[in-house]
Write a protein that holds these residues in place. Structure first.
Motif, PDB file in Angstrom:
ATOM      1  N   MET A 127     -17.460  36.759  -7.489  1.00 52.84           N
ATOM      2  CA  MET A 127     -17.062  35.828  -6.454  1.00 52.84           C
ATOM      3  C   MET A 127     -17.725  36.184  -5.130  1.00 52.84           C
ATOM      4  N   ILE A 128     -17.732  37.454  -4.806  1.00 59.58           N
ATOM      5  CA  ILE A 128     -18.342  37.903  -3.554  1.00 59.58           C
ATOM      6  C   ILE A 128     -19.842  37.635  -3.563  1.00 59.58           C
ATOM      7  N   ILE A 129     -20.472  37.873  -4.706  1.00 60.38           N
ATOM      8  CA  ILE A 129     -21.917  37.645  -4.801  1.00 60.38           C
ATOM      9  C   ILE A 129     -22.236  36.161  -4.630  1.00 60.38           C
ATOM     10  N   SER A 130     -21.393  35.278  -5.161  1.00 63.51           N
ATOM     11  CA  SER A 130     -21.600  33.845  -4.979  1.00 63.51           C
ATOM     12  C   SER A 130     -21.506  33.450  -3.509  1.00 63.51           C
ATOM     13  N   ILE A 131     -20.579  34.038  -2.797  1.00 65.94           N
ATOM     14  CA  ILE A 131     -20.437  33.736  -1.371  1.00 65.94           C
ATOM     15  C   ILE A 131     -21.658  34.232  -0.600  1.00 65.94           C
TER      16      ILE A 131
ATOM     17  N   PHE B 105     -24.718  34.649  -1.801  1.00 67.85           N
ATOM     18  CA  PHE B 105     -25.827  33.753  -2.121  1.00 67.85           C
ATOM     19  C   PHE B 105     -25.691  32.418  -1.400  1.00 67.85           C
ATOM     20  N   PHE B 106     -24.475  31.905  -1.285  1.00 64.42           N
ATOM     21  CA  PHE B 106     -24.265  30.650  -0.576  1.00 64.42           C
ATOM     22  C   PHE B 106     -24.654  30.781   0.893  1.00 64.42           C
ATOM     23  N   VAL B 107     -24.280  31.878   1.509  1.00 66.84           N
ATOM     24  CA  VAL B 107     -24.635  32.097   2.919  1.00 66.84           C
ATOM     25  C   VAL B 107     -26.147  32.220   3.080  1.00 66.84           C
ATOM     26  N   LEU B 108     -26.788  32.950   2.183  1.00 68.81           N
ATOM     27  CA  LEU B 108     -28.248  33.095   2.254  1.00 68.81           C
ATOM     28  C   LEU B 108     -28.958  31.761   2.060  1.00 68.81           C
ATOM     29  N   PHE B 109     -28.499  30.971   1.082  1.00 65.44           N
ATOM     30  CA  PHE B 109     -29.129  29.678   0.848  1.00 65.44           C
ATOM     31  C   PHE B 109     -28.861  28.709   1.998  1.00 65.44           C
ATOM     32  N   ALA B 110     -27.666  28.768   2.579  1.00 65.65           N
ATOM     33  CA  ALA B 110     -27.379  27.907   3.727  1.00 65.65           C
ATOM     34  C   ALA B 110     -28.288  28.279   4.896  1.00 65.65           C
ATOM     35  N   PHE B 111     -28.468  29.563   5.137  1.00 62.72           N
ATOM     36  CA  PHE B 111     -29.361  30.015   6.202  1.00 62.72           C
ATOM     37  C   PHE B 111     -30.799  29.552   5.942  1.00 62.72           C
ATOM     38  N   ALA B 112     -31.261  29.727   4.706  1.00 65.43           N
ATOM     39  CA  ALA B 112     -32.627  29.312   4.365  1.00 65.43           C
ATOM     40  C   ALA B 112     -32.793  27.811   4.500  1.00 65.43           C
ATOM     41  N   LEU B 113     -31.786  27.048   4.097  1.00 64.03           N
ATOM     42  CA  LEU B 113     -31.874  25.600   4.176  1.00 64.03           C
ATOM     43  C   LEU B 113     -31.886  25.124   5.629  1.00 64.03           C
TER      44      LEU B 113
ATOM     45  N   THR C 229     -35.196  24.298  -2.227  1.00 67.19           N
ATOM     46  CA  THR C 229     -34.227  25.335  -1.883  1.00 67.19           C
ATOM     47  C   THR C 229     -32.814  24.891  -2.224  1.00 67.19           C
ATOM     48  N   LEU C 230     -32.500  23.655  -1.902  1.00 72.89           N
ATOM     49  CA  LEU C 230     -31.170  23.124  -2.196  1.00 72.89           C
ATOM     50  C   LEU C 230     -30.914  23.035  -3.699  1.00 72.89           C
TER      51      LEU C 230
ATOM     52  N   ILE D  17     -28.290  25.313  -8.670  1.00 73.33           N
ATOM     53  CA  ILE D  17     -28.453  25.912  -9.998  1.00 73.33           C
ATOM     54  C   ILE D  17     -27.821  27.303 -10.040  1.00 73.33           C
ATOM     55  N   ILE D  18     -28.093  28.121  -9.041  1.00 73.04           N
ATOM     56  CA  ILE D  18     -27.577  29.483  -9.054  1.00 73.04           C
ATOM     57  C   ILE D  18     -26.070  29.518  -8.818  1.00 73.04           C
ATOM     58  N   LEU D  19     -25.570  28.714  -7.900  1.00 77.19           N
ATOM     59  CA  LEU D  19     -24.155  28.809  -7.534  1.00 77.19           C
ATOM     60  C   LEU D  19     -23.220  28.108  -8.513  1.00 77.19           C
ATOM     61  N   PHE D  20     -23.627  26.986  -9.082  1.00 76.29           N
ATOM     62  CA  PHE D  20     -22.684  26.200  -9.859  1.00 76.29           C
ATOM     63  C   PHE D  20     -22.847  26.328 -11.366  1.00 76.29           C
ATOM     64  N   ILE D  21     -23.927  26.890 -11.836  1.00 79.86           N
ATOM     65  CA  ILE D  21     -24.071  27.094 -13.272  1.00 79.86           C
ATOM     66  C   ILE D  21     -23.602  28.485 -13.661  1.00 79.86           C
ATOM     67  N   GLU D  22     -23.402  29.316 -12.715  1.00 81.47           N
ATOM     68  CA  GLU D  22     -22.977  30.699 -12.936  1.00 81.47           C
ATOM     69  C   GLU D  22     -21.746  30.809 -13.742  1.00 81.47           C
TER      70      GLU D  22
END
Length: 55
Positions: free
Chosen positions: A1-5, A7-15, A44-45, A50-55
């Motif tokens: 769960m923590i890793i998903s959060i 990754f979400f923060v990193l992808f939001a920053f990159a986006l 990127t989106l 793919i990474i966050l929701f298929i996990e």
């Protein structure tokens, strides 16, 4: 769960940074430079989904 959060923060920053650069490119280089960066933002989106929701 923590890793998903994390990754979400990193992808939001990159986006956000990619979209900001796309707007900058659109103003300075024209429509072709802006479109290529917006394709990068779309990739990127899709990777984030793919990474966050298929996990």
């Amino acid at each position: 769960m923590i890793i998903s959060i994390v990754f979400f923060v990193l992808f939001a920053f990159a986006l956000i940074r990619t979209i900001a650069y796309g707007i900058y490119s659109l103003k300075n280089e024209g429509i072709v430079g802006g479109i290529s960066v917006f394709f990068l933002a779309a990739a990127t989106l899709s990777t984030a989904f793919i990474i966050l929701f298929i996990e």
